[in-house]
Motif scaffolding. Structure first.
Motif, PDB file in Angstrom:
ATOM      1  N   GLY A 117       0.806  -1.213   0.000  1.00 31.29           N
ATOM      2  CA  GLY A 117       0.000   0.000   0.000  1.00 31.29           C
ATOM      3  C   GLY A 117       0.839   1.263   0.000  1.00 31.29           C
ATOM      4  N   VAL A 118       1.976   1.232   0.674  1.00 24.92           N
ATOM      5  CA  VAL A 118       2.876   2.385   0.683  1.00 24.92           C
ATOM      6  C   VAL A 118       3.368   2.688  -0.730  1.00 24.92           C
ATOM      7  CG1 VAL A 118       5.184   3.156   1.405  1.00 24.92           C
ATOM      8  CG2 VAL A 118       3.620   2.141   3.080  1.00 24.92           C
ATOM      9  N   ARG A 119       3.821   1.658  -1.422  1.00 22.05           N
ATOM     10  CA  ARG A 119       4.359   1.852  -2.777  1.00 22.05           C
ATOM     11  C   ARG A 119       3.293   2.381  -3.741  1.00 22.05           C
ATOM     12  NH1 ARG A 119       6.867  -3.776  -1.852  1.00 22.05           N
ATOM     13  NH2 ARG A 119       8.996  -3.325  -1.158  1.00 22.05           N
ATOM     14  N   GLN A 161      -0.825  -0.011   9.111  1.00 23.39           N
ATOM     15  CA  GLN A 161      -1.670   0.538   8.051  1.00 23.39           C
ATOM     16  C   GLN A 161      -2.451   1.763   8.527  1.00 23.39           C
ATOM     17  OE1 GLN A 161      -3.951  -3.000   6.872  1.00 23.39           O
ATOM     18  NE2 GLN A 161      -3.030  -2.836   4.841  1.00 23.39           N
ATOM     19  N   LEU A 162      -2.951   1.710   9.754  1.00 24.44           N
ATOM     20  CA  LEU A 162      -3.691   2.848  10.286  1.00 24.44           C
ATOM     21  C   LEU A 162      -2.800   4.082  10.367  1.00 24.44           C
ATOM     22  CD1 LEU A 162      -5.785   1.328  13.229  1.00 24.44           C
ATOM     23  CD2 LEU A 162      -6.311   1.391  10.790  1.00 24.44           C
ATOM     24  N   ALA A 163      -1.562   3.876  10.769  1.00 24.97           N
ATOM     25  CA  ALA A 163      -0.627   4.994  10.882  1.00 24.97           C
ATOM     26  C   ALA A 163      -0.319   5.593   9.511  1.00 24.97           C
ATOM     27  CB  ALA A 163       0.654   4.535  11.570  1.00 24.97           C
ATOM     28  N   VAL A 164      -0.091   4.726   8.531  1.00 22.82           N
ATOM     29  CA  VAL A 164       0.192   5.207   7.179  1.00 22.82           C
ATOM     30  C   VAL A 164      -1.002   5.983   6.631  1.00 22.82           C
ATOM     31  CG1 VAL A 164       0.659   4.514   4.800  1.00 22.82           C
ATOM     32  CG2 VAL A 164       1.849   3.371   6.667  1.00 22.82           C
ATOM     33  N   ALA A 165      -2.198   5.424   6.784  1.00 27.26           N
ATOM     34  CA  ALA A 165      -3.394   6.071   6.247  1.00 27.26           C
ATOM     35  C   ALA A 165      -3.644   7.421   6.911  1.00 27.26           C
ATOM     36  CB  ALA A 165      -4.609   5.160   6.424  1.00 27.26           C
ATOM     37  N   ARG A 166      -3.509   7.492   8.227  1.00 24.17           N
ATOM     38  CA  ARG A 166      -3.730   8.754   8.926  1.00 24.17           C
ATOM     39  C   ARG A 166      -2.689   9.792   8.500  1.00 24.17           C
ATOM     40  NH1 ARG A 166      -7.453  12.012  11.521  1.00 24.17           N
ATOM     41  NH2 ARG A 166      -6.310  13.494  12.814  1.00 24.17           N
ATOM     42  N   GLY A 167      -1.440   9.363   8.402  1.00 24.29           N
ATOM     43  CA  GLY A 167      -0.391  10.289   7.979  1.00 24.29           C
ATOM     44  C   GLY A 167      -0.595  10.791   6.564  1.00 24.29           C
ATOM     45  N   THR A 178      -8.965  12.043  -0.294  1.00 25.40           N
ATOM     46  CA  THR A 178      -9.171  11.495   1.042  1.00 25.40           C
ATOM     47  C   THR A 178      -8.443  10.164   1.177  1.00 25.40           C
ATOM     48  OG1 THR A 178     -11.193  10.248   0.520  1.00 25.40           O
ATOM     49  CG2 THR A 178     -11.454  12.569   1.131  1.00 25.40           C
ATOM     50  N   VAL A 179      -8.003   9.906   2.395  1.00 24.08           N
ATOM     51  CA  VAL A 179      -7.331   8.640   2.718  1.00 24.08           C
ATOM     52  C   VAL A 179      -7.938   8.118   4.014  1.00 24.08           C
ATOM     53  CG1 VAL A 179      -5.138   7.455   3.073  1.00 24.08           C
ATOM     54  CG2 VAL A 179      -5.198   9.558   1.698  1.00 24.08           C
ATOM     55  N   ASN A 180      -8.433   6.902   3.972  1.00 22.42           N
ATOM     56  CA  ASN A 180      -9.085   6.301   5.129  1.00 22.42           C
ATOM     57  C   ASN A 180      -8.696   4.834   5.270  1.00 22.42           C
ATOM     58  OD1 ASN A 180     -11.156   8.430   6.113  1.00 22.42           O
ATOM     59  ND2 ASN A 180     -11.511   8.364   3.892  1.00 22.42           N
ATOM     60  N   SER A 181      -9.007   4.295   6.425  1.00 22.34           N
ATOM     61  CA  SER A 181      -8.877   2.859   6.660  1.00 22.34           C
ATOM     62  C   SER A 181     -10.248   2.274   6.956  1.00 22.34           C
ATOM     63  CB  SER A 181      -7.966   2.580   7.861  1.00 22.34           C
ATOM     64  OG  SER A 181      -6.687   3.092   7.675  1.00 22.34           O
ATOM     65  N   VAL A 182     -10.452   1.049   6.524  1.00 23.20           N
ATOM     66  CA  VAL A 182     -11.649   0.287   6.878  1.00 23.20           C
ATOM     67  C   VAL A 182     -11.188  -0.933   7.658  1.00 23.20           C
ATOM     68  CG1 VAL A 182     -13.538  -1.123   5.979  1.00 23.20           C
ATOM     69  CG2 VAL A 182     -13.064   1.114   4.970  1.00 23.20           C
ATOM     70  N   ALA A 252     -10.563   5.802  10.743  1.00 21.15           N
ATOM     71  CA  ALA A 252     -10.480   4.343  10.825  1.00 21.15           C
ATOM     72  C   ALA A 252     -11.903   3.850  11.058  1.00 21.15           C
ATOM     73  CB  ALA A 252      -9.556   3.911  11.963  1.00 21.15           C
ATOM     74  N   LEU A 253     -12.529   3.357   9.997  1.00 19.25           N
ATOM     75  CA  LEU A 253     -13.950   3.030   9.995  1.00 19.25           C
ATOM     76  C   LEU A 253     -14.149   1.538  10.242  1.00 19.25           C
ATOM     77  CD1 LEU A 253     -14.672   5.194   6.859  1.00 19.25           C
ATOM     78  CD2 LEU A 253     -15.202   5.809   9.226  1.00 19.25           C
ATOM     79  N   ARG A 254     -14.826   1.218  11.330  1.00 17.43           N
ATOM     80  CA  ARG A 254     -14.945  -0.170  11.745  1.00 17.43           C
ATOM     81  C   ARG A 254     -16.174  -0.839  11.141  1.00 17.43           C
ATOM     82  NH1 ARG A 254     -14.879   1.611  17.579  1.00 17.43           N
ATOM     83  NH2 ARG A 254     -16.408  -0.056  17.779  1.00 17.43           N
ATOM     84  N   VAL A 255     -15.945  -2.019  10.564  1.00 20.12           N
ATOM     85  CA  VAL A 255     -17.035  -2.901  10.125  1.00 20.12           C
ATOM     86  C   VAL A 255     -16.781  -4.221  10.843  1.00 20.12           C
ATOM     87  CG1 VAL A 255     -18.347  -3.731   8.137  1.00 20.12           C
ATOM     88  CG2 VAL A 255     -16.810  -1.792   7.869  1.00 20.12           C
ATOM     89  N   ASP A 256     -16.715  -4.129  12.156  1.00 22.68           N
ATOM     90  CA  ASP A 256     -16.191  -5.219  12.981  1.00 22.68           C
ATOM     91  C   ASP A 256     -17.252  -5.930  13.802  1.00 22.68           C
ATOM     92  OD1 ASP A 256     -16.734  -3.131  14.711  1.00 22.68           O
ATOM     93  OD2 ASP A 256     -15.031  -3.550  16.027  1.00 22.68           O
ATOM     94  N   GLY A 257     -18.523  -5.567  13.576  1.00 23.39           N
ATOM     95  CA  GLY A 257     -19.577  -6.210  14.351  1.00 23.39           C
ATOM     96  C   GLY A 257     -19.531  -5.867  15.829  1.00 23.39           C
ATOM     97  N   GLY A 258     -18.833  -4.770  16.163  1.00 26.05           N
ATOM     98  CA  GLY A 258     -18.751  -4.361  17.567  1.00 26.05           C
ATOM     99  C   GLY A 258     -17.691  -5.070  18.359  1.00 26.05           C
ATOM    100  N   VAL A 259     -16.751  -5.761  17.689  1.00 27.84           N
ATOM    101  CA  VAL A 259     -15.700  -6.496  18.398  1.00 27.84           C
ATOM    102  C   VAL A 259     -14.845  -5.563  19.239  1.00 27.84           C
ATOM    103  CG1 VAL A 259     -13.564  -7.798  18.083  1.00 27.84           C
ATOM    104  CG2 VAL A 259     -15.616  -8.470  16.824  1.00 27.84           C
ATOM    105  N   VAL A 260     -14.472  -4.424  18.671  1.00 30.32           N
ATOM    106  CA  VAL A 260     -13.661  -3.460  19.418  1.00 30.32           C
ATOM    107  C   VAL A 260     -14.549  -2.796  20.460  1.00 30.32           C
ATOM    108  CG1 VAL A 260     -12.234  -1.390  19.303  1.00 30.32           C
ATOM    109  CG2 VAL A 260     -12.133  -3.075  17.456  1.00 30.32           C
ATOM    110  N   ASP A 261     -14.262  -3.009  21.738  1.00 30.94           N
ATOM    111  CA  ASP A 261     -15.132  -2.553  22.816  1.00 30.94           C
ATOM    112  C   ASP A 261     -14.809  -1.086  23.128  1.00 30.94           C
ATOM    113  OD1 ASP A 261     -16.982  -2.457  24.797  1.00 30.94           O
ATOM    114  OD2 ASP A 261     -15.880  -3.738  26.212  1.00 30.94           O
TER     115      ASP A 261
END
Length: 264
Positions: A117-119, A161-167, A178-182, A252-261
């Motif tokens: 993704g960086v390249r 990946q989150l760090a790269v996308a945010r930066g 725009t640059v985002n993470s899913v 950082a957009l979560r499609v995690d079913g609520g796993v991250v508490d």
């Protein structure tokens, strides 16, 4: 809401199966010209046919090559020099105890999950900036926030990946790009089915049931209590790639079913 991407070209890496293929289908259905990618020409040809079947009349191209390598990335950019929407979906995973993960394993995971993704971002972002419009999406994982003890090496690459996308989002500030993470949670993709295949064949139980058992045992914080489908994850990716998501960047957009508490 009608997502319209006619006139846009989208590259989806690692898109011959799973979330990548579902995303390619979704982008094509929205009118984008889609470039699918896989390691072999046979897999790419199958994916092209699948996307065309899902989105009749779509313009679909392909590139066969292992984008975890700089050589293949250079060849891809030479073959397809323009990209409006870059979906950095390529990734590998697999459980392995920390003490059994070699330097070679660490390097292989980092090359595939991070440097690919960086390249590509380095190659395509200048063109997006010049035209004043573009979308880059890194397909990360809830494992970026909930580092799994059974595959710490994987979790580390997803956090990166989150760090790269945010930066990169901050680097592209004010450009119309725009640059985002899913962040998908447990998803019933081909890769997950492969992980459960031995138990499926031994017990005769469905992949869906095995995935539910895995979630209860290893991701007990799940609110959804079932695996997501690849289409459910792809829906978020297609939205983030759309004009309608113009005010969403650096997220950082979560499609995690609520796993991250977490409430944030």
């Amino acid at each position: 809401m009608r997502i319209e991407l006619t006139g846009r070209t989208a590259l989806v890496t690692g898109s011959t199966a799973g979330i990548g293929l579902a995303t390619a289908k979704g982008l094509a259905a929205a009118g984008a010209t889609v470039i699918v990618n896989g390691r072999t020409q046979e897999a790419v040809d199958r994916a092209i046919a699948a996307v065309r079947e899902a989105a009749p009349g779509a313009t679909v191209k392909g590139f066969a090559g292992d984008l975890s390598t700089a050589k293949a990335t250079t060849a891809l950019v030479a073959a397809h020099p323009h990209c409006d929407i870059l979906i950095n979906n390529l990734g590998i995973f697999g459980p392995k105890d920390f003490f059994d993960v070699s330097d070679e394993d660490w390097s292989r995971f980092f090359e595939a999950n991070v440097l690919s993704g960086v390249r590509l971002s380095r190659a395509y972002l200048p063109g997006m900036q010049k035209q004043g419009w573009g979308r880059v999406v890194f397909v990360s994982s809830e494992s970026a926030l909930n580092i799994p003890t059974e595959m710490i090496h994987y979790g580390v690459t997803k956090t990166a990946q989150l760090a790269v996308a945010r930066g990169l989002a901050k680097r592209m500030a004010g450009t119309g790009v725009t640059v985002n993470s899913v962040l998908p949670g447990p998803t019933l993709s081909e890769g997950v089915r492969t992980m459960f295949r031995e138990e499926h064949e031994k017990s005769g139980r469905s992949f869906e049931d095995l995935a539910v058992d895995f979630i209860q045992a290893s991701r007990p914080s799940s609110i959804l209590r079932r695996p997501s489908s690849v289409e459910e994850v792809a829906n978020m990716i297609v939205y983030v790639a759309s004009p309608q998501a113009s005010a969403t960047t650096g997220a950082a957009l979560r499609v995690d079913g609520g796993v991250v508490d977490s409430i944030a």
